[in-house]
Motif scaffolding. Structure first.
Motif, PDB file in Angstrom:
ATOM      1  N   VAL A  61       0.832  -1.204   0.000  1.00  0.00           N
ATOM      2  CA  VAL A  61       0.000   0.000   0.000  1.00  0.00           C
ATOM      3  C   VAL A  61       0.870   1.258   0.000  1.00  0.00           C
ATOM      4  N   GLN A  62       1.990   1.231   0.649  1.00  0.00           N
ATOM      5  CA  GLN A  62       2.851   2.421   0.682  1.00  0.00           C
ATOM      6  C   GLN A  62       3.482   2.698  -0.681  1.00  0.00           C
ATOM      7  N   ILE A  63       3.896   1.646  -1.380  1.00  0.00           N
ATOM      8  CA  ILE A  63       4.452   1.840  -2.727  1.00  0.00           C
ATOM      9  C   ILE A  63       3.375   2.364  -3.666  1.00  0.00           C
ATOM     10  N   LEU A  64       2.195   1.754  -3.619  1.00  0.00           N
ATOM     11  CA  LEU A  64       1.090   2.202  -4.467  1.00  0.00           C
ATOM     12  C   LEU A  64       0.701   3.640  -4.141  1.00  0.00           C
ATOM     13  N   PHE A  65       0.590   3.956  -2.872  1.00  0.00           N
ATOM     14  CA  PHE A  65       0.204   5.299  -2.451  1.00  0.00           C
ATOM     15  C   PHE A  65       1.251   6.327  -2.894  1.00  0.00           C
ATOM     16  N   ALA A  66       2.515   6.007  -2.742  1.00  0.00           N
ATOM     17  CA  ALA A  66       3.576   6.929  -3.167  1.00  0.00           C
ATOM     18  C   ALA A  66       3.494   7.192  -4.670  1.00  0.00           C
ATOM     19  N   PHE A  67       3.255   6.138  -5.430  1.00  0.00           N
ATOM     20  CA  PHE A  67       3.108   6.312  -6.873  1.00  0.00           C
ATOM     21  C   PHE A  67       1.912   7.209  -7.180  1.00  0.00           C
ATOM     22  N   LEU A  68       0.800   6.966  -6.516  1.00  0.00           N
ATOM     23  CA  LEU A  68      -0.406   7.755  -6.757  1.00  0.00           C
ATOM     24  C   LEU A  68      -0.185   9.237  -6.455  1.00  0.00           C
ATOM     25  N   LEU A  69       0.584   9.520  -5.423  1.00  0.00           N
ATOM     26  CA  LEU A  69       0.829  10.916  -5.056  1.00  0.00           C
ATOM     27  C   LEU A  69       1.598  11.678  -6.131  1.00  0.00           C
ATOM     28  N   THR A  70       2.391  10.959  -6.921  1.00  0.00           N
ATOM     29  CA  THR A  70       3.188  11.634  -7.948  1.00  0.00           C
ATOM     30  C   THR A  70       2.396  11.932  -9.218  1.00  0.00           C
ATOM     31  N   VAL A  71       1.315  11.201  -9.450  1.00  0.00           N
ATOM     32  CA  VAL A  71       0.570  11.329 -10.709  1.00  0.00           C
ATOM     33  C   VAL A  71       0.074  12.754 -10.937  1.00  0.00           C
ATOM     34  N   VAL A  72      -0.416  13.400  -9.908  1.00  0.00           N
ATOM     35  CA  VAL A  72      -0.992  14.738 -10.064  1.00  0.00           C
ATOM     36  C   VAL A  72       0.052  15.758 -10.538  1.00  0.00           C
ATOM     37  N   PHE A  73       1.325  15.464 -10.367  1.00  0.00           N
ATOM     38  CA  PHE A  73       2.387  16.395 -10.752  1.00  0.00           C
ATOM     39  C   PHE A  73       2.947  16.120 -12.146  1.00  0.00           C
ATOM     40  N   THR A  74       2.341  15.202 -12.866  1.00  0.00           N
ATOM     41  CA  THR A  74       2.799  14.914 -14.231  1.00  0.00           C
ATOM     42  C   THR A  74       2.004  15.744 -15.229  1.00  0.00           C
ATOM     43  N   PRO A  75       2.594  16.050 -16.369  1.00  0.00           N
ATOM     44  CA  PRO A  75       1.883  16.842 -17.383  1.00  0.00           C
ATOM     45  C   PRO A  75       0.608  16.151 -17.891  1.00  0.00           C
ATOM     46  N   THR A  76       0.597  14.849 -17.916  1.00  0.00           N
ATOM     47  CA  THR A  76      -0.552  14.099 -18.424  1.00  0.00           C
ATOM     48  C   THR A  76      -1.793  14.300 -17.559  1.00  0.00           C
ATOM     49  N   TYR A  77      -1.605  14.607 -16.270  1.00  0.00           N
ATOM     50  CA  TYR A  77      -2.747  14.762 -15.371  1.00  0.00           C
ATOM     51  C   TYR A  77      -3.707  15.847 -15.881  1.00  0.00           C
ATOM     52  N   ALA A  78      -3.164  16.915 -16.400  1.00  0.00           N
ATOM     53  CA  ALA A  78      -4.000  18.020 -16.898  1.00  0.00           C
ATOM     54  C   ALA A  78      -4.874  17.581 -18.067  1.00  0.00           C
ATOM     55  N   ASP A  79      -4.444  16.560 -18.795  1.00  0.00           N
ATOM     56  CA  ASP A  79      -5.194  16.073 -19.956  1.00  0.00           C
ATOM     57  C   ASP A  79      -6.299  15.083 -19.597  1.00  0.00           C
ATOM     58  N   LEU A  80      -6.330  14.653 -18.357  1.00  0.00           N
ATOM     59  CA  LEU A  80      -7.352  13.681 -17.963  1.00  0.00           C
ATOM     60  C   LEU A  80      -8.738  14.313 -17.984  1.00  0.00           C
ATOM     61  N   GLY A  81      -9.732  13.491 -18.290  1.00  0.00           N
ATOM     62  CA  GLY A  81     -11.111  13.954 -18.252  1.00  0.00           C
ATOM     63  C   GLY A  81     -11.602  14.042 -16.816  1.00  0.00           C
ATOM     64  N   ASP A  82     -12.772  14.618 -16.644  1.00  0.00           N
ATOM     65  CA  ASP A  82     -13.344  14.780 -15.302  1.00  0.00           C
ATOM     66  C   ASP A  82     -13.544  13.433 -14.603  1.00  0.00           C
ATOM     67  N   THR A  83     -13.998  12.441 -15.346  1.00  0.00           N
ATOM     68  CA  THR A  83     -14.217  11.114 -14.756  1.00  0.00           C
ATOM     69  C   THR A  83     -12.908  10.528 -14.244  1.00  0.00           C
ATOM     70  N   GLU A  84     -11.853  10.612 -15.037  1.00  0.00           N
ATOM     71  CA  GLU A  84     -10.553  10.065 -14.629  1.00  0.00           C
ATOM     72  C   GLU A  84      -9.996  10.833 -13.430  1.00  0.00           C
ATOM     73  N   LYS A  85     -10.196  12.148 -13.407  1.00  0.00           N
ATOM     74  CA  LYS A  85      -9.726  12.925 -12.256  1.00  0.00           C
ATOM     75  C   LYS A  85     -10.499  12.552 -10.999  1.00  0.00           C
ATOM     76  N   THR A  86     -11.785  12.292 -11.138  1.00  0.00           N
ATOM     77  CA  THR A  86     -12.587  11.852  -9.989  1.00  0.00           C
ATOM     78  C   THR A  86     -12.120  10.484  -9.502  1.00  0.00           C
ATOM     79  N   ILE A  87     -11.880   9.574 -10.429  1.00  0.00           N
ATOM     80  CA  ILE A  87     -11.375   8.248 -10.046  1.00  0.00           C
ATOM     81  C   ILE A  87     -10.033   8.394  -9.346  1.00  0.00           C
ATOM     82  N   TYR A  88      -9.181   9.274  -9.852  1.00  0.00           N
ATOM     83  CA  TYR A  88      -7.871   9.504  -9.238  1.00  0.00           C
ATOM     84  C   TYR A  88      -8.018   9.997  -7.796  1.00  0.00           C
ATOM     85  N   ILE A  89      -8.878  10.993  -7.589  1.00  0.00           N
ATOM     86  CA  ILE A  89      -9.064  11.549  -6.241  1.00  0.00           C
ATOM     87  C   ILE A  89      -9.591  10.474  -5.290  1.00  0.00           C
ATOM     88  N   VAL A  90     -10.575   9.712  -5.742  1.00  0.00           N
ATOM     89  CA  VAL A  90     -11.114   8.622  -4.916  1.00  0.00           C
ATOM     90  C   VAL A  90     -10.008   7.612  -4.600  1.00  0.00           C
TER      91      VAL A  90
END
Length: 163
Positions: A37-66
């Motif tokens: 869980v710590q490795i997965l969580f650490a990876f998840l925390l970095t996603v929002v800082f990637t350029p691709t995050y801005a290109d995600l749709g609203d649904t994908e951003k909601t799934i990411y936040i959840v």
């Protein structure tokens, strides 16, 4: 020690000895889950800082936040037994501490299952637009449920003595 206690535990040990053994076993189990869980969580925390995050749709951003919130909750539940042990250590309540730590661990595993499910859903939605994504996710979740809950439950039910 009474015969009923011996039959129930299958070992000749006092309640305190049993609690010590169960605590050691639980901590070994928690270490495995915590690492994942710590490795997965650490990876998840970095996603929002990637350029691709801005290109995600609203649904994908909601799934990411959840997913991030689920990962944080799973991390808390799986680290909880360590804090519990530290705060109650020396209070002569180890059998109760083991019960509560076990409950926290189970909740952590359920939250980890939810985190992994939503992570997989997010990754596959971004990786492909195909309609088979929900079926793939459902198949993996079914596999997790079998491995983590059904098989242990079946083994417990099948091989627990009823004497």
């Amino acid at each position: 020690m009474s015969q009923a206690t011996e039959r129930r535990t299958g070992r000749d040990e006092t309640e305190e000895e049993r609690a010590d053994r169960m605590w050691s076993e639980l901590i070994q189990e928690v270490r495995v889950a915590q690492m994942g869980v710590q490795i997965l969580f650490a990876f998840l925390l970095t996603v929002v800082f990637t350029p691709t995050y801005a290109d995600l749709g609203d649904t994908e951003k909601t799934i990411y936040i959840v997913t991030v919130v689920l990962g944080a909750a799973a991390t808390g539940a799986l680290i909880g037994p360590v804090s519990l042990h530290r705060l109650v250590s020396g209070r002569r309540i180890k059998p109760r501490a083991v019960e509560w730590a076990s409950r926290l661990t189970f909740v952590g595993l359920v939250l980890l299952l939810a985190t992994m499910t939503s992570s997989l859903l997010l990754i596959l939605r971004v990786a492909t637009d195909d309609g088979y994504v929900p079926w793939l996710v459902a198949g993996v979740v079914l596999w997790y449920l079998i491995c983590w809950f059904v098989l242990p439950w079946w083994t417990r039910h099948r091989y627990t003595s009823r004497d």
